[in-house]
Motif scaffolding. Structure first.
Motif, PDB file in Angstrom:
ATOM      1  N   ARG A 258     -98.126 -42.448  -6.596  1.00 25.80           N
ATOM      2  CA  ARG A 258     -98.776 -40.899  -6.432  1.00 25.80           C
ATOM      3  C   ARG A 258     -99.325 -40.547  -5.157  1.00 25.80           C
ATOM      4  O   ARG A 258     -99.185 -39.542  -4.533  1.00 25.80           O
ATOM      5  N   MET A 259    -100.107 -41.736  -4.604  1.00 22.93           N
ATOM      6  CA  MET A 259    -100.610 -41.450  -3.276  1.00 22.93           C
ATOM      7  C   MET A 259     -99.710 -41.122  -2.045  1.00 22.93           C
ATOM      8  O   MET A 259     -99.994 -40.336  -1.225  1.00 22.93           O
ATOM      9  N   GLU A 260     -98.631 -41.963  -2.175  1.00 28.71           N
ATOM     10  CA  GLU A 260     -97.564 -41.965  -1.408  1.00 28.71           C
ATOM     11  C   GLU A 260     -96.701 -40.533  -1.463  1.00 28.71           C
ATOM     12  O   GLU A 260     -96.524 -39.879  -0.462  1.00 28.71           O
ATOM     13  N   GLN A 261     -96.545 -40.185  -2.701  1.00 24.76           N
ATOM     14  CA  GLN A 261     -95.864 -38.859  -2.909  1.00 24.76           C
ATOM     15  C   GLN A 261     -96.806 -37.597  -2.290  1.00 24.76           C
ATOM     16  O   GLN A 261     -96.245 -36.536  -1.927  1.00 24.76           O
ATOM     17  N   ALA A 262     -97.904 -37.725  -2.508  1.00 24.52           N
ATOM     18  CA  ALA A 262     -98.973 -36.780  -2.256  1.00 24.52           C
ATOM     19  C   ALA A 262     -99.171 -36.641  -0.651  1.00 24.52           C
ATOM     20  O   ALA A 262     -99.318 -35.653   0.162  1.00 24.52           O
ATOM     21  N   TYR A 263     -99.445 -38.125  -0.042  1.00 26.69           N
ATOM     22  CA  TYR A 263     -99.829 -37.975   1.306  1.00 26.69           C
ATOM     23  C   TYR A 263     -98.977 -38.644   2.468  1.00 26.69           C
ATOM     24  O   TYR A 263     -99.162 -38.442   3.535  1.00 26.69           O
ATOM     25  N   GLY A 264     -97.974 -39.413   1.834  1.00 26.26           N
ATOM     26  CA  GLY A 264     -97.161 -40.532   2.648  1.00 26.26           C
ATOM     27  C   GLY A 264     -96.513 -39.519   4.074  1.00 26.26           C
ATOM     28  O   GLY A 264     -96.577 -39.969   4.947  1.00 26.26           O
ATOM     29  N   GLU A 265     -95.711 -38.782   3.485  1.00 24.45           N
ATOM     30  CA  GLU A 265     -95.042 -37.896   4.647  1.00 24.45           C
ATOM     31  C   GLU A 265     -95.936 -37.168   5.820  1.00 24.45           C
ATOM     32  O   GLU A 265     -95.757 -37.127   6.780  1.00 24.45           O
ATOM     33  N   ARG A 266     -96.881 -36.802   5.156  1.00 22.37           N
ATOM     34  CA  ARG A 266     -97.976 -36.009   6.254  1.00 22.37           C
ATOM     35  C   ARG A 266     -98.456 -37.034   6.763  1.00 22.37           C
ATOM     36  O   ARG A 266     -98.803 -36.770   8.051  1.00 22.37           O
ATOM     37  N   LEU A 267     -98.804 -38.176   6.489  1.00 25.36           N
ATOM     38  CA  LEU A 267     -99.402 -39.029   7.384  1.00 25.36           C
ATOM     39  C   LEU A 267     -98.471 -39.711   8.213  1.00 25.36           C
ATOM     40  O   LEU A 267     -98.958 -39.907   9.690  1.00 25.36           O
ATOM     41  N   ARG A 268     -97.146 -39.699   7.937  1.00 24.56           N
ATOM     42  CA  ARG A 268     -96.163 -40.179   9.043  1.00 24.56           C
ATOM     43  C   ARG A 268     -95.992 -39.348   9.961  1.00 24.56           C
ATOM     44  O   ARG A 268     -95.729 -39.601  11.102  1.00 24.56           O
ATOM     45  N   LYS A 269     -95.917 -37.879   9.664  1.00 26.35           N
ATOM     46  CA  LYS A 269     -95.840 -36.799  10.462  1.00 26.35           C
ATOM     47  C   LYS A 269     -96.896 -36.955  11.550  1.00 26.35           C
ATOM     48  O   LYS A 269     -96.743 -36.883  12.821  1.00 26.35           O
ATOM     49  N   ARG A 270     -98.130 -37.152  11.017  1.00 20.64           N
ATOM     50  CA  ARG A 270     -99.408 -37.219  11.934  1.00 20.64           C
ATOM     51  C   ARG A 270     -99.313 -38.476  12.875  1.00 20.64           C
ATOM     52  O   ARG A 270     -99.742 -38.338  14.158  1.00 20.64           O
ATOM     53  N   GLU A 271     -98.736 -39.441  12.432  1.00 26.51           N
ATOM     54  CA  GLU A 271     -98.676 -40.636  13.129  1.00 26.51           C
ATOM     55  C   GLU A 271     -97.835 -40.536  14.391  1.00 26.51           C
ATOM     56  O   GLU A 271     -97.977 -40.970  15.383  1.00 26.51           O
ATOM     57  N   ARG A 272     -96.664 -39.755  14.062  1.00 22.83           N
ATOM     58  CA  ARG A 272     -95.512 -39.332  15.121  1.00 22.83           C
ATOM     59  C   ARG A 272     -96.033 -38.535  16.220  1.00 22.83           C
ATOM     60  O   ARG A 272     -96.031 -38.883  17.361  1.00 22.83           O
ATOM     61  N   GLN A 273     -97.048 -37.640  15.862  1.00 25.37           N
ATOM     62  CA  GLN A 273     -97.570 -36.787  16.651  1.00 25.37           C
ATOM     63  C   GLN A 273     -98.758 -37.416  17.477  1.00 25.37           C
ATOM     64  O   GLN A 273     -98.993 -36.962  18.549  1.00 25.37           O
ATOM     65  N   GLN A 274     -99.432 -38.231  16.788  1.00 32.15           N
ATOM     66  CA  GLN A 274    -100.720 -39.170  17.512  1.00 32.15           C
ATOM     67  C   GLN A 274    -100.458 -40.354  18.211  1.00 32.15           C
ATOM     68  O   GLN A 274    -101.061 -40.859  18.939  1.00 32.15           O
ATOM     69  N   GLY A 275     -99.260 -40.810  17.770  1.00 34.14           N
ATOM     70  CA  GLY A 275     -98.924 -42.207  18.396  1.00 34.14           C
ATOM     71  C   GLY A 275     -99.824 -43.305  17.713  1.00 34.14           C
ATOM     72  O   GLY A 275     -99.998 -44.262  18.439  1.00 34.14           O
ATOM     73  N   GLN A 276    -100.299 -43.104  16.453  1.00 35.40           N
ATOM     74  CA  GLN A 276    -101.065 -44.138  16.012  1.00 35.40           C
ATOM     75  C   GLN A 276    -100.431 -44.605  14.751  1.00 35.40           C
ATOM     76  O   GLN A 276    -100.176 -43.758  13.733  1.00 35.40           O
ATOM     77  N   LYS A 277    -100.292 -45.674  14.446  1.00 34.20           N
ATOM     78  CA  LYS A 277     -99.725 -46.314  13.174  1.00 34.20           C
ATOM     79  C   LYS A 277    -100.734 -46.663  12.207  1.00 34.20           C
ATOM     80  O   LYS A 277    -101.744 -47.474  12.409  1.00 34.20           O
ATOM     81  N   VAL A 278    -100.673 -46.156  10.894  1.00 32.22           N
ATOM     82  CA  VAL A 278    -101.339 -46.472   9.711  1.00 32.22           C
ATOM     83  C   VAL A 278    -100.696 -47.047   8.547  1.00 32.22           C
ATOM     84  O   VAL A 278    -101.145 -48.105   8.094  1.00 32.22           O
ATOM     85  N   LEU A 279     -99.503 -46.526   8.286  1.00 29.48           N
ATOM     86  CA  LEU A 279     -98.687 -46.940   7.219  1.00 29.48           C
ATOM     87  C   LEU A 279     -97.875 -47.873   7.699  1.00 29.48           C
ATOM     88  O   LEU A 279     -97.399 -47.910   8.821  1.00 29.48           O
ATOM     89  N   ASN A 280     -97.243 -49.069   6.830  1.00 30.33           N
ATOM     90  CA  ASN A 280     -96.472 -49.890   7.188  1.00 30.33           C
ATOM     91  C   ASN A 280     -95.028 -49.017   7.358  1.00 30.33           C
ATOM     92  O   ASN A 280     -94.693 -48.211   6.427  1.00 30.33           O
TER      93      ASN A 280
END
Length: 280
Positions: A258-280
């Motif tokens: 559920r949390m991946e569906q709700a926030y996963g893609e948004r977090l990966r997009k932010r990671e790409r923008q900020q260059g900071q890895k949080v998700l595996n």
């Protein structure tokens, strides 16, 4: 920082207006002086070490009671005063039943802290944390009038385990991760970024209200440590603490999905923008 505090100020002012609106409506309905008004807050701000964490910043919340003119005042109540007794949130249920003249159920853990049927004051109050969303944890705590003891049942896990909701909703977590990588956090702040936690924590709330200095291994505080350990052990047995039993992996998998569906893609997009890895 100024923006964050401005948001909190605005939220407090908005809440004040809501309370005033409720009191105004009660008055217009001619029931204000026949109504006991109880105000309390949610637990902790949306910040690391606050909401969902069993420190003072997560468990110490406001409790305000307005007693109506048409009811006789309880002996232990004085308008406009601050009460320093230890009171748990579950005491509201027991006390409100007492105010209504209703006998509380035998298994109710709450105590009556105000009124004619008042119970003995608490020597200790307890709290804890278990799984939140996909983040598995177990923490228990007890405090008396001066000291807080915390037991981390999963000390091998980091303080800031992955929680997709929090990573997205609490910008300060990402900021702290970046500052930690850059070596910009001080010694106190860096504790939150460590890969493990101490199994036990003990804090003197009189001299250390922000719970910075862990006294669990201090020889001068072993007597208090043992006292609070024993109090917590007794409470776990008395309340049949269900945190002793491991949840099914299906429950964790459900929430992680559920949390991946709700926030996963948004977090990966932010990671790409900020260059900071949080998700595996």
């Amino acid at each position: 920082t100024r923006s964050v505090w401005a948001q909190y100020h605005n939220a407090i002012m908005a809440l004040d207006r809501k309370i005033a609106k409720v009191l105004k409506q009660l008055k217009e309905d001619s029931i204000l002086e026949n109504t006991i008004v109880v105000f309390m807050s949610d637990h902790g701000a949306a910040m690391p070490r606050s909401k969902q964490w069993p420190y003072e910043s997560g468990l110490n919340i406001p409790l305000i009671i307005r007693w109506p003119e048409n009811y006789s005042k309880p002996d232990n109540w004085t308008a406009g005063c601050v009460d320093s007794r230890l009171i748990a949130s579950i005491d509201i249920s027991a006390s409100s039943l007492s105010w209504a003249g209703i006998q509380r159920p035998l298994l109710m853990q709450g105590r009556v802290f105000l009124g004619d049927q008042i119970d003995p004051e608490r020597r200790y109050v307890f709290g804890g944390r278990d799984r939140g969303d996909e983040t598995v944890d177990r923490i228990r705590t007890v405090r008396d009038s001066r000291y807080r003891y915390i037991r981390n049942y999963m000390p091998d896990r980091p303080f800031l385990q992955l929680n997709r909701y929090k990573e997205w909703s609490y910008p300060i977590i990402g900021l702290m991760r970046r500052l930690h990588e850059e070596g910009e956090l001080n010694e106190v702040q860096s504790v939150l970024m460590q890969p493990t936690r101490p199994a036990e924590e003990l804090y003197d709330l009189d001299t250390d209200p922000h719970e910075i200095h862990n006294l669990a291994e201090n020889p001068e505080h072993q007597e208090k440590l043992n006292e609070l350990r024993a109090a917590l052990d007794a409470w776990i047995i008395e309340t049949n603490d269900q945190g002793r039993f491991i949840e099914s992996s299906e429950i964790h998998d459900y929430w992680e999905e559920r949390m991946e569906q709700a926030y996963g893609e948004r977090l990966r997009k932010r990671e790409r923008q900020q260059g900071q890895k949080v998700l595996n």
